[in-house]
Scaffold this motif. Structure first.
Motif, PDB file in Angstrom:
ATOM      1  N   SER A 178       0.811  -1.224   0.000  1.00 23.93           N
ATOM      2  CA  SER A 178       0.000   0.000   0.000  1.00 23.93           C
ATOM      3  C   SER A 178       0.842   1.271   0.000  1.00 23.93           C
ATOM      4  O   SER A 178       0.293   2.374   0.055  1.00 23.93           O
ATOM      5  CB  SER A 178      -0.932   0.013   1.212  1.00 23.93           C
ATOM      6  OG  SER A 178      -0.180   0.064   2.424  1.00 23.93           O
ATOM      7  N   ALA A 179       2.165   1.131  -0.040  1.00 23.00           N
ATOM      8  CA  ALA A 179       3.031   2.313  -0.057  1.00 23.00           C
ATOM      9  C   ALA A 179       2.702   3.180  -1.270  1.00 23.00           C
ATOM     10  O   ALA A 179       2.568   2.680  -2.390  1.00 23.00           O
ATOM     11  CB  ALA A 179       4.496   1.888  -0.080  1.00 23.00           C
ATOM     12  N   ASP A 180       2.556   4.460  -1.060  1.00 21.33           N
ATOM     13  CA  ASP A 180       2.117   5.387  -2.103  1.00 21.33           C
ATOM     14  C   ASP A 180       3.224   6.385  -2.424  1.00 21.33           C
ATOM     15  O   ASP A 180       3.675   7.118  -1.531  1.00 21.33           O
ATOM     16  CB  ASP A 180       0.863   6.119  -1.613  1.00 21.33           C
ATOM     17  CG  ASP A 180       0.190   6.918  -2.706  1.00 21.33           C
ATOM     18  OD1 ASP A 180       0.882   7.357  -3.634  1.00 21.33           O
ATOM     19  OD2 ASP A 180      -1.038   7.104  -2.614  1.00 21.33           O
ATOM     20  N   PRO A 181       3.705   6.442  -3.665  1.00 19.64           N
ATOM     21  CA  PRO A 181       4.760   7.397  -4.026  1.00 19.64           C
ATOM     22  C   PRO A 181       4.355   8.841  -3.749  1.00 19.64           C
ATOM     23  O   PRO A 181       5.205   9.671  -3.408  1.00 19.64           O
ATOM     24  CB  PRO A 181       4.961   7.160  -5.528  1.00 19.64           C
ATOM     25  CG  PRO A 181       4.442   5.782  -5.775  1.00 19.64           C
ATOM     26  CD  PRO A 181       3.325   5.574  -4.801  1.00 19.64           C
ATOM     27  N   LEU A 182       3.072   9.148  -3.912  1.00 18.97           N
ATOM     28  CA  LEU A 182       2.607  10.510  -3.660  1.00 18.97           C
ATOM     29  C   LEU A 182       2.806  10.893  -2.199  1.00 18.97           C
ATOM     30  O   LEU A 182       3.309  11.974  -1.879  1.00 18.97           O
ATOM     31  CB  LEU A 182       1.122  10.623  -4.026  1.00 18.97           C
ATOM     32  CG  LEU A 182       0.440  11.964  -3.742  1.00 18.97           C
ATOM     33  CD1 LEU A 182       1.007  13.048  -4.628  1.00 18.97           C
ATOM     34  CD2 LEU A 182      -1.068  11.852  -3.930  1.00 18.97           C
ATOM     35  N   ILE A 183       2.427   9.982  -1.295  1.00 17.90           N
ATOM     36  CA  ILE A 183       2.581  10.252   0.130  1.00 17.90           C
ATOM     37  C   ILE A 183       4.064  10.305   0.510  1.00 17.90           C
ATOM     38  O   ILE A 183       4.490  11.143   1.307  1.00 17.90           O
ATOM     39  CB  ILE A 183       1.855   9.181   0.976  1.00 17.90           C
ATOM     40  CG1 ILE A 183       0.380   9.100   0.577  1.00 17.90           C
ATOM     41  CG2 ILE A 183       1.994   9.482   2.457  1.00 17.90           C
ATOM     42  CD1 ILE A 183      -0.378  10.379   0.767  1.00 17.90           C
ATOM     43  N   SER A 184       4.850   9.417  -0.070  1.00 22.86           N
ATOM     44  CA  SER A 184       6.289   9.419   0.211  1.00 22.86           C
ATOM     45  C   SER A 184       6.919  10.757  -0.191  1.00 22.86           C
ATOM     46  O   SER A 184       7.742  11.320   0.541  1.00 22.86           O
ATOM     47  CB  SER A 184       6.972   8.272  -0.530  1.00 22.86           C
ATOM     48  OG  SER A 184       6.497   7.025  -0.066  1.00 22.86           O
ATOM     49  N   ARG A 185       6.529  11.254  -1.349  1.00 20.34           N
ATOM     50  CA  ARG A 185       7.052  12.544  -1.807  1.00 20.34           C
ATOM     51  C   ARG A 185       6.599  13.671  -0.887  1.00 20.34           C
ATOM     52  O   ARG A 185       7.365  14.593  -0.591  1.00 20.34           O
ATOM     53  CB  ARG A 185       6.587  12.805  -3.238  1.00 20.34           C
ATOM     54  CG  ARG A 185       7.069  14.126  -3.838  1.00 20.34           C
ATOM     55  CD  ARG A 185       8.579  14.220  -3.811  1.00 20.34           C
ATOM     56  NE  ARG A 185       9.056  15.423  -4.482  1.00 20.34           N
ATOM     57  CZ  ARG A 185      10.220  15.990  -4.239  1.00 20.34           C
ATOM     58  NH1 ARG A 185      11.046  15.451  -3.350  1.00 20.34           N
ATOM     59  NH2 ARG A 185      10.585  17.079  -4.869  1.00 20.34           N
ATOM     60  N   TYR A 186       5.361  13.597  -0.419  1.00 20.51           N
ATOM     61  CA  TYR A 186       4.857  14.604   0.512  1.00 20.51           C
ATOM     62  C   TYR A 186       5.755  14.679   1.743  1.00 20.51           C
ATOM     63  O   TYR A 186       6.162  15.768   2.168  1.00 20.51           O
ATOM     64  CB  TYR A 186       3.419  14.269   0.925  1.00 20.51           C
ATOM     65  CG  TYR A 186       2.846  15.260   1.926  1.00 20.51           C
ATOM     66  CD1 TYR A 186       2.066  16.321   1.494  1.00 20.51           C
ATOM     67  CD2 TYR A 186       3.115  15.147   3.290  1.00 20.51           C
ATOM     68  CE1 TYR A 186       1.563  17.247   2.396  1.00 20.51           C
ATOM     69  CE2 TYR A 186       2.623  16.073   4.195  1.00 20.51           C
ATOM     70  CZ  TYR A 186       1.846  17.116   3.749  1.00 20.51           C
ATOM     71  OH  TYR A 186       1.358  18.033   4.655  1.00 20.51           O
ATOM     72  N   TRP A 187       6.063  13.511   2.325  1.00 20.19           N
ATOM     73  CA  TRP A 187       6.854  13.510   3.550  1.00 20.19           C
ATOM     74  C   TRP A 187       8.290  13.969   3.297  1.00 20.19           C
ATOM     75  O   TRP A 187       8.917  14.576   4.174  1.00 20.19           O
ATOM     76  CB  TRP A 187       6.835  12.134   4.201  1.00 20.19           C
ATOM     77  CG  TRP A 187       5.500  11.781   4.790  1.00 20.19           C
ATOM     78  CD1 TRP A 187       4.736  10.685   4.516  1.00 20.19           C
ATOM     79  CD2 TRP A 187       4.770  12.529   5.768  1.00 20.19           C
ATOM     80  NE1 TRP A 187       3.575  10.699   5.247  1.00 20.19           N
ATOM     81  CE2 TRP A 187       3.568  11.821   6.028  1.00 20.19           C
ATOM     82  CE3 TRP A 187       4.999  13.713   6.450  1.00 20.19           C
ATOM     83  CZ2 TRP A 187       2.612  12.278   6.936  1.00 20.19           C
ATOM     84  CZ3 TRP A 187       4.055  14.171   7.361  1.00 20.19           C
ATOM     85  CH2 TRP A 187       2.874  13.449   7.587  1.00 20.19           C
ATOM     86  N   GLU A 188       8.829  13.687   2.119  1.00 17.68           N
ATOM     87  CA  GLU A 188      10.163  14.195   1.788  1.00 17.68           C
ATOM     88  C   GLU A 188      10.184  15.724   1.828  1.00 17.68           C
ATOM     89  O   GLU A 188      11.092  16.342   2.383  1.00 17.68           O
ATOM     90  CB  GLU A 188      10.578  13.709   0.401  1.00 17.68           C
ATOM     91  CG  GLU A 188      10.914  12.225   0.315  1.00 17.68           C
ATOM     92  CD  GLU A 188      11.190  11.807  -1.121  1.00 17.68           C
ATOM     93  OE1 GLU A 188      11.198  12.695  -2.005  1.00 17.68           O
ATOM     94  OE2 GLU A 188      11.387  10.600  -1.358  1.00 17.68           O
ATOM     95  N   LEU A 189       9.174  16.324   1.205  1.00 19.89           N
ATOM     96  CA  LEU A 189       9.102  17.787   1.162  1.00 19.89           C
ATOM     97  C   LEU A 189       8.819  18.358   2.550  1.00 19.89           C
ATOM     98  O   LEU A 189       9.387  19.393   2.930  1.00 19.89           O
ATOM     99  CB  LEU A 189       8.030  18.221   0.170  1.00 19.89           C
ATOM    100  CG  LEU A 189       8.316  17.882  -1.294  1.00 19.89           C
ATOM    101  CD1 LEU A 189       7.086  18.140  -2.163  1.00 19.89           C
ATOM    102  CD2 LEU A 189       9.506  18.675  -1.811  1.00 19.89           C
TER     103      LEU A 189
END
Length: 303
Positions: free
Chosen positions: A260-271
């Motif tokens: 369920s890992a989501d690239p969109l959410i991962s990018r959000y947390w990076e920023l």
């Protein structure tokens, strides 16, 4: 008339123009002592004192209505000054953001300037957090209680730094663009599918506690390990599904979280991490720390 001055004499004593005296007098801020036989205004010492006070307040850039409020209300000065300080603070923050944005555009490679200009130009200065807040409110399950939604949004949405670096301006601009363009009807991000079979309120209550524990480990720079934070994390998932925390459940949870890992959410947390900066970890960093601890435990038990 003895003891009174004409409008010109008052202006001369106060060091202002006749036009200025007439302006404040017409707005009821300067008291007239009497009128001459010819109907001309005459002013006394009280008007001179009042005019000096008005000038002092105007040097603080207080609007005329606020000056009138201070003159009319005995206790208004403190409130007016506090309000003006808030306004000045907001103006200074806007100037700092514009300065950092200009530095960002000045120092970036020429081929990137147009793209960065579009990103920065899409934000207000200082930037609003409305877009990322809407992003999370749409992403979270509809059945989640309002108190939890508010708490999660407050924790998940980074506040714009008061004195940002150019890199932070770019990070916030990218975060704004990411959350403004997000669509929740795509295959990439369907919040209604994320918690099938779960009780979201139970899950998020437990996750909040687990993330707080993991954040303490992150601040202390401890590597992921099996302990209280991980136990709390797994228990939140187990309780939300009405099942027990067992080795088999932990293995299944690790697989499900990976899928369920989501690239969109991962990018959000990076920023978000670029904006918050060390030592304060984001919820995303706490989640990744717990997932890593869970995967390490599952790998160890499989040997």
């Amino acid at each position: 008339m003895s003891g009174t001055w004409s409008i010109g004499e008052l202006a001369e004593r106060a060091g202002v123009t006749v036009k200025t005296v007439r302006f404040y007098s017409d707005r009821g801020l300067l008291p007239e002592a009497v009128r001459s036989a010819g109907g001309h205004r005459r002013y006394g010492l009280e008007a001179l004192d009042r005019l000096r006070l008005i000038r002092a307040l105007r040097t603080l850039d207080l609007p005329v209505p606020e000056v009138g409020r201070v003159l009319a209300e005995e206790d208004a000065l403190e409130d007016v000054i506090a309000g003006r300080l808030r306004q000045v603070g907001s103006q200074l923050a806007a100037l700092r953001w514009r300065e950092a944005a200009l530095q960002l555009l000045r120092d970036c490679p020429a081929e990137e300037r147009a793209d960065r200009l579009r990103l920065v130009g899409a934000m207000t200065t200082p930037p609003s957090t409305d877009a990322p807040a809407r992003f999370w409110r749409r992403l979270l399950p509809a059945r989640l209680p309002a108190r939890l939604v508010s708490a999660i949004v407050e924790a998940a949405v980074p506040q714009p730094p008061a004195d940002p670096t150019p890199a932070q301006v770019l990070a916030f601009a990218r975060l704004h663009a990411l959350t403004s363009r997000a669509r929740f009807d795509s295959d990439q991000c369907r919040p209604e599918d994320r918690h099938v079979g779960e009780r979201p309120a139970v899950l998020y209550d437990g996750l909040g506690e687990a993330y707080a524990l993991a954040s303490a480990d992150l601040r202390a720079r401890r590597p992921p390990y099996q302990g209280e934070a991980l136990d709390c994390f797994v228990a939140a998932h187990a309780h939300s599904r009405g099942t027990r925390d067992t080795p088999a459940f932990r293995r299944q949870l690790g697989v499900r979280l990976a899928r369920s890992a989501d690239p969109l959410i991962s990018r959000y947390w990076e920023l978000a991490a670029e904006l918050s900066g060390p030592p304060e970890p984001t919820m995303g960093a706490a989640h990744d720390w717990l997932r890593t601890a869970l995967d390490a435990q599952s790998a160890s038990s499989a040997r």
